[in-house]
Design a protein around this motif. Structure first.
Motif, PDB file in Angstrom:
ATOM      1  N   ALA A 151      37.033   2.372  28.571  1.00  0.00           N
ATOM      2  CA  ALA A 151      37.918   3.414  29.103  1.00  0.00           C
ATOM      3  C   ALA A 151      39.176   2.770  29.693  1.00  0.00           C
ATOM      4  CB  ALA A 151      37.189   4.235  30.169  1.00  0.00           C
ATOM      5  N   ALA A 152      38.998   1.631  30.351  1.00  0.00           N
ATOM      6  CA  ALA A 152      40.140   0.931  30.951  1.00  0.00           C
ATOM      7  C   ALA A 152      41.108   0.464  29.865  1.00  0.00           C
ATOM      8  CB  ALA A 152      39.652  -0.252  31.785  1.00  0.00           C
ATOM      9  N   LEU A 153      40.544  -0.047  28.769  1.00  0.00           N
ATOM     10  CA  LEU A 153      41.385  -0.547  27.676  1.00  0.00           C
ATOM     11  C   LEU A 153      42.257   0.565  27.099  1.00  0.00           C
ATOM     12  CD1 LEU A 153      41.803  -3.040  25.625  1.00  0.00           C
ATOM     13  CD2 LEU A 153      40.340  -1.699  24.127  1.00  0.00           C
ATOM     14  N   MET A 154      41.622   1.712  26.817  1.00  0.00           N
ATOM     15  CA  MET A 154      42.359   2.854  26.263  1.00  0.00           C
ATOM     16  C   MET A 154      43.476   3.287  27.198  1.00  0.00           C
ATOM     17  SD  MET A 154      41.290   3.656  23.446  1.00  0.00           S
ATOM     18  CE  MET A 154      40.016   4.044  22.326  1.00  0.00           C
ATOM     19  N   THR A 155      43.108   3.453  28.462  1.00  0.00           N
ATOM     20  CA  THR A 155      44.066   3.916  29.469  1.00  0.00           C
ATOM     21  C   THR A 155      45.186   2.898  29.641  1.00  0.00           C
ATOM     22  OG1 THR A 155      42.206   4.917  30.601  1.00  0.00           O
ATOM     23  CG2 THR A 155      44.280   4.805  31.806  1.00  0.00           C
ATOM     24  N   PHE A 156      44.788   1.628  29.671  1.00  0.00           N
ATOM     25  CA  PHE A 156      45.781   0.579  29.866  1.00  0.00           C
ATOM     26  C   PHE A 156      46.886   0.666  28.817  1.00  0.00           C
ATOM     27  CE2 PHE A 156      47.431  -3.560  28.611  1.00  0.00           C
ATOM     28  CZ  PHE A 156      48.052  -3.943  29.781  1.00  0.00           C
ATOM     29  N   PHE A 157      46.480   0.755  27.539  1.00  0.00           N
ATOM     30  CA  PHE A 157      47.492   0.730  26.491  1.00  0.00           C
ATOM     31  C   PHE A 157      48.441   1.921  26.577  1.00  0.00           C
ATOM     32  CE2 PHE A 157      45.051  -2.579  24.402  1.00  0.00           C
ATOM     33  CZ  PHE A 157      46.104  -3.395  24.024  1.00  0.00           C
ATOM     34  N   LEU A 158      47.889   3.088  26.795  1.00  0.00           N
ATOM     35  CA  LEU A 158      48.746   4.278  26.832  1.00  0.00           C
ATOM     36  C   LEU A 158      49.694   4.251  28.030  1.00  0.00           C
ATOM     37  CD1 LEU A 158      46.067   6.795  25.679  1.00  0.00           C
ATOM     38  CD2 LEU A 158      48.188   6.266  24.469  1.00  0.00           C
ATOM     39  N   THR A 159      49.175   3.883  29.191  1.00  0.00           N
ATOM     40  CA  THR A 159      50.038   3.884  30.376  1.00  0.00           C
ATOM     41  C   THR A 159      51.014   2.709  30.326  1.00  0.00           C
ATOM     42  OG1 THR A 159      48.311   2.722  31.579  1.00  0.00           O
ATOM     43  CG2 THR A 159      48.448   5.084  31.914  1.00  0.00           C
ATOM     44  N   PHE A 160      50.526   1.565  29.841  1.00  0.00           N
ATOM     45  CA  PHE A 160      51.408   0.407  29.735  1.00  0.00           C
ATOM     46  C   PHE A 160      52.588   0.718  28.822  1.00  0.00           C
ATOM     47  CE2 PHE A 160      52.875  -3.258  27.341  1.00  0.00           C
ATOM     48  CZ  PHE A 160      53.225  -4.139  28.347  1.00  0.00           C
ATOM     49  N   PHE A 161      52.269   1.246  27.647  1.00  0.00           N
ATOM     50  CA  PHE A 161      53.313   1.479  26.653  1.00  0.00           C
ATOM     51  C   PHE A 161      54.316   2.517  27.142  1.00  0.00           C
ATOM     52  CE2 PHE A 161      54.964   2.314  22.364  1.00  0.00           C
ATOM     53  CZ  PHE A 161      55.109   1.006  21.955  1.00  0.00           C
ATOM     54  N   ASN A 162      53.832   3.561  27.743  1.00  0.00           N
ATOM     55  CA  ASN A 162      54.745   4.593  28.248  1.00  0.00           C
ATOM     56  C   ASN A 162      55.623   4.074  29.389  1.00  0.00           C
ATOM     57  OD1 ASN A 162      53.798   6.628  26.499  1.00  0.00           O
ATOM     58  ND2 ASN A 162      54.199   8.119  28.097  1.00  0.00           N
ATOM     59  N   THR A 163      55.012   3.323  30.303  1.00  0.00           N
ATOM     60  CA  THR A 163      55.781   2.772  31.418  1.00  0.00           C
ATOM     61  C   THR A 163      56.838   1.802  30.904  1.00  0.00           C
ATOM     62  OG1 THR A 163      53.803   2.922  32.783  1.00  0.00           O
ATOM     63  CG2 THR A 163      55.600   1.592  33.630  1.00  0.00           C
ATOM     64  N   PHE A 164      56.405   0.930  29.994  1.00  0.00           N
ATOM     65  CA  PHE A 164      57.291  -0.067  29.392  1.00  0.00           C
ATOM     66  C   PHE A 164      58.490   0.620  28.731  1.00  0.00           C
ATOM     67  CE2 PHE A 164      58.382  -2.876  25.776  1.00  0.00           C
ATOM     68  CZ  PHE A 164      58.642  -4.048  26.453  1.00  0.00           C
ATOM     69  N   THR A 165      58.211   1.667  27.963  1.00  0.00           N
ATOM     70  CA  THR A 165      59.285   2.398  27.291  1.00  0.00           C
ATOM     71  C   THR A 165      60.186   3.096  28.303  1.00  0.00           C
ATOM     72  OG1 THR A 165      57.703   2.834  25.541  1.00  0.00           O
ATOM     73  CG2 THR A 165      59.772   4.039  25.435  1.00  0.00           C
ATOM     74  N   GLY A 166      59.569   3.762  29.270  1.00  0.00           N
ATOM     75  CA  GLY A 166      60.335   4.506  30.268  1.00  0.00           C
ATOM     76  C   GLY A 166      61.294   3.620  31.047  1.00  0.00           C
ATOM     77  N   VAL A 167      60.807   2.465  31.476  1.00  0.00           N
ATOM     78  CA  VAL A 167      61.657   1.554  32.236  1.00  0.00           C
ATOM     79  C   VAL A 167      62.776   1.009  31.341  1.00  0.00           C
ATOM     80  CG1 VAL A 167      61.725  -0.641  33.495  1.00  0.00           C
ATOM     81  CG2 VAL A 167      59.861   0.953  33.884  1.00  0.00           C
ATOM     82  N   GLY A 168      62.454   0.797  30.069  1.00  0.00           N
ATOM     83  CA  GLY A 168      63.456   0.298  29.131  1.00  0.00           C
ATOM     84  C   GLY A 168      64.550   1.314  28.819  1.00  0.00           C
ATOM     85  N   GLN A 169      64.226   2.594  29.005  1.00  0.00           N
ATOM     86  CA  GLN A 169      65.165   3.667  28.661  1.00  0.00           C
ATOM     87  C   GLN A 169      66.179   3.948  29.754  1.00  0.00           C
ATOM     88  OE1 GLN A 169      64.906   6.313  26.085  1.00  0.00           O
ATOM     89  NE2 GLN A 169      63.614   4.950  24.921  1.00  0.00           N
TER      90      GLN A 169
END
Lengths: 285, 267
Positions: A151-169
């Motif tokens: 569950a942590a792995l799934m959550t990690f990827f989705l939140t990581f990717f969204n945060t990474f994109t959001g900060v980059g935008q």
């Protein structure tokens, strides 16, 4: 002398909010009636056709599922299964979300690191993560740890990717508003970057909820001794379709409840934003 | 160098690299701005006006030459010069009130004083009653007012303004020009204002600097000898206004015409 804003800004949105609210509420009510009617129609159709058009042994029927749910509820097994699965999902979600948001934020802020890692991040994001489930059982055993980790792995990827994109935008002009004031790096991160990225972060957190629950259940499918996933697998192996469908129904309801809670939270946190601009949002009612 | 100059621009050049080539955007620009002055830079599109402002505030460094703020070379953001950008750049997650407070917040003004000052300036720019609105709930004219108010709120000595009324309709524009002149007279801050509208430049300023087309350099600096206070609604129709405006327009239109002939990127 200066004039007042009222005369200047005729295009300011000052609609009669009461009118809008009443129109909205009657529309919303009608929408919900249609939704309920559709759901009820499907159930009635299922109930009436099962055993007549097709075998109710393979496809069960709503009344049998309700009966099964009632029995497992009164015996206490339903509660205990839900508790076991939810504990794994919630713990995993918590770890994954914290790690995902923090790492996504930090890596995106370190621009050079972000550039170097970008292709790897995209590659890892592309792998079917559920395929890692058996490996996780091997690594972390058949107890709750492997489910939490999944569950942590799934959550990690989705939140990581969204945060990474959001900060980059982030819009550099907004950062400059703070820079011109000679604001420190930490102030800029806290008062500009974080709020600017928050719609992305929150969208990631919301999308991850069903994934965390599904991950815990898939872990239980593969190897476990209790939990909703275990119960569903056990029913299926005994050709107890009613039990399987009852389990699936419970999962559905759980995901809906969590979505509803986070929807409310999102609406509150992002009340500054017109809903049409929300990334990955606006799909829920 | 002028003793009273609060900002002195000395032989400033700025290059940008574009598609592997060095392009000169600002070419040997020099001028002084005196304390308390309303100084306007006017020029055709793409003459490097905004680049100049970005260098004055310290967001950009000149390729050569230097800019002095109160006698010291600007080598980065000083945090003492206010900057009202063309886009309002309000933080959409902050209410109007919180946007106005932002500058004071960063500069560590105590909460009580911050709220008091924000409230006063919000009322002064005619936005009382809209304090708790978010950006998407404000009209273009209101956003422009907030954009100015939030810079005035932290009381910089020098305020740079990059076409803050650019996208607004004529009526709103004239109202905001009136407001700006009133605020400037009350605050006695130095204002360096950018526009491509000569009417606006003459109406507001003590001095107007006309820039040439790309690469931008100083064509001339003109004293605007019009009495204050000025009525922005009626001043353009007066004879004295025309006496100032016409020769300046002659200079500016040559730049604009040549610009239009060389490339057809709109003015």
């Amino acid at each position: 002398m200066s004039s007042t804003a009222e005369t200047t800004d005729r295009d300011a949105p000052t609609p009669d909010e009461n009118v809008i609210k009443s129109v909205l509420s009657s529309d919303t009510a009608r929408l919900w009636w249609w939704r309920l009617a559709f759901g009820a129609a499907v159930l009635v159709f299922w109930e009436l056709t099962s055993g007549r058009l097709y075998s109710s042994f393979w496809f069960s029927k709503p009344s049998a599922i309700a009966q099964s749910l009632y029995e497992s509820f009164t015996s206490g097994q339903l509660i205990s299964d839900v508790a076991i699965t939810l504990r794994a999902a919630v713990l995993g979600y918590g770890f994954g979300a914290v790690l995902g948001v923090v790492l996504g934020f930090v890596i995106a802020e370190l621009r050079t690191v972000a550039k170097v890692l970008n292709p790897y991040i995209l590659a890892v994001y592309g792998i079917p993560r559920i395929a890692l489930a058996p490996l996780f059982i091997v690594w972390f055993g058949i107890g709750i740890t492997s489910k939490i980790m999944l569950a942590a792995l799934m959550t990690f990827f989705l939140t990581f990717f969204n945060t990474f994109t959001g900060v980059g935008q982030i819009d550099d002009d907004l950062v400059n508003v703070a820079r011109v004031l000679d604001a420190g790096r930490l102030t800029i991160l806290r008062k500009v970057v974080l709020p600017a990225a928050s719609p992305w972060i929150i969208a990631g957190l919301r999308i991850a909820i069903p994934y965390a629950i599904v991950a815990a259940i898939v872990g239980e499918f593969i190897a476990s001794t209790a939990g909703l996933g275990f119960r569903i697998m056990q029913s299926t192996q005994l050709f107890n379709t009613t039990g399987t469908l009852a389990g699936i129904l419970v999962i559905m309801v759980l995901v809906m409840i969590f979505n509803l809670i986070l929807d409310r939270l999102e609406s509150y946190l992002l009340r500054w934003q017109p809903s049409s601009e929300r990334p990955g949002g606006g799909t829920q009612s | 160098m002028n003793e009273q100059a609060v900002i002195a621009v000395e032989h400033v050049e700025r290059e940008f690299s574009s598609r592997g080539q060095q392009v000169l955007a600002v070419d040997d620009v020099s001028f002084d701005v005196e304390s308390g002055e309303f100084f306007t830079i006017v020029g055709p599109s793409g003459c490097g006006k905004s680049t100049l402002l970005n260098m004055m505030v310290g967001l950009l460094q000149p390729t050569s030459g230097r800019i002095l703020y109160k006698g010291d070379a600007v080598r980065g953001v000083t945090g003492e010069i206010g900057y009202v950008t063309q886009e309002d750049n309000l933080f959409p997650w902050r209410t109007l009130r919180k946007n106005v407070e932002f500058g004071m917040e960063v500069r560590g003004v105590a909460t009580d004083e911050r709220e008091e000052r924000a409230e006063a300036i919000i009322k002064r720019v005619g936005l009382d009653g809209f304090q708790d609105r978010f950006r998407h709930e404000l009209s273009g004219g209101m956003r422009a007012r907030v954009n100015i108010a939030r810079t005035l709120a932290w009381r910089p000595d020098v305020i740079l303004m990059d076409e803050p009324f650019g996208p607004l309709d004529v009526q709103t524009r004239l109202q905001l020009q009136t407001l700006l002149l009133d605020l400037w007279r009350e605050d006695r801050a130095t204002v360096i204002f950018i526009t491509h509208d000569l009417n606006e430049a003459v109406t507001l300023s003590d001095r107007v600097l006309v820039m040439t087309r790309h690469p931008g350099t100083v064509k001339m600096v003109y004293d605007v000898d019009l009495e204050r206070p000025r009525d922005v609604f009626s001043i353009p129709t007066t004879d004295t206004f025309r006496e100032v405006f016409d020769p300046l327009w002659d200079e500016l239109q040559t730049e604009m015409r040549e610009d239009a002939e060389e490339d057809s990127i709109g003015l």
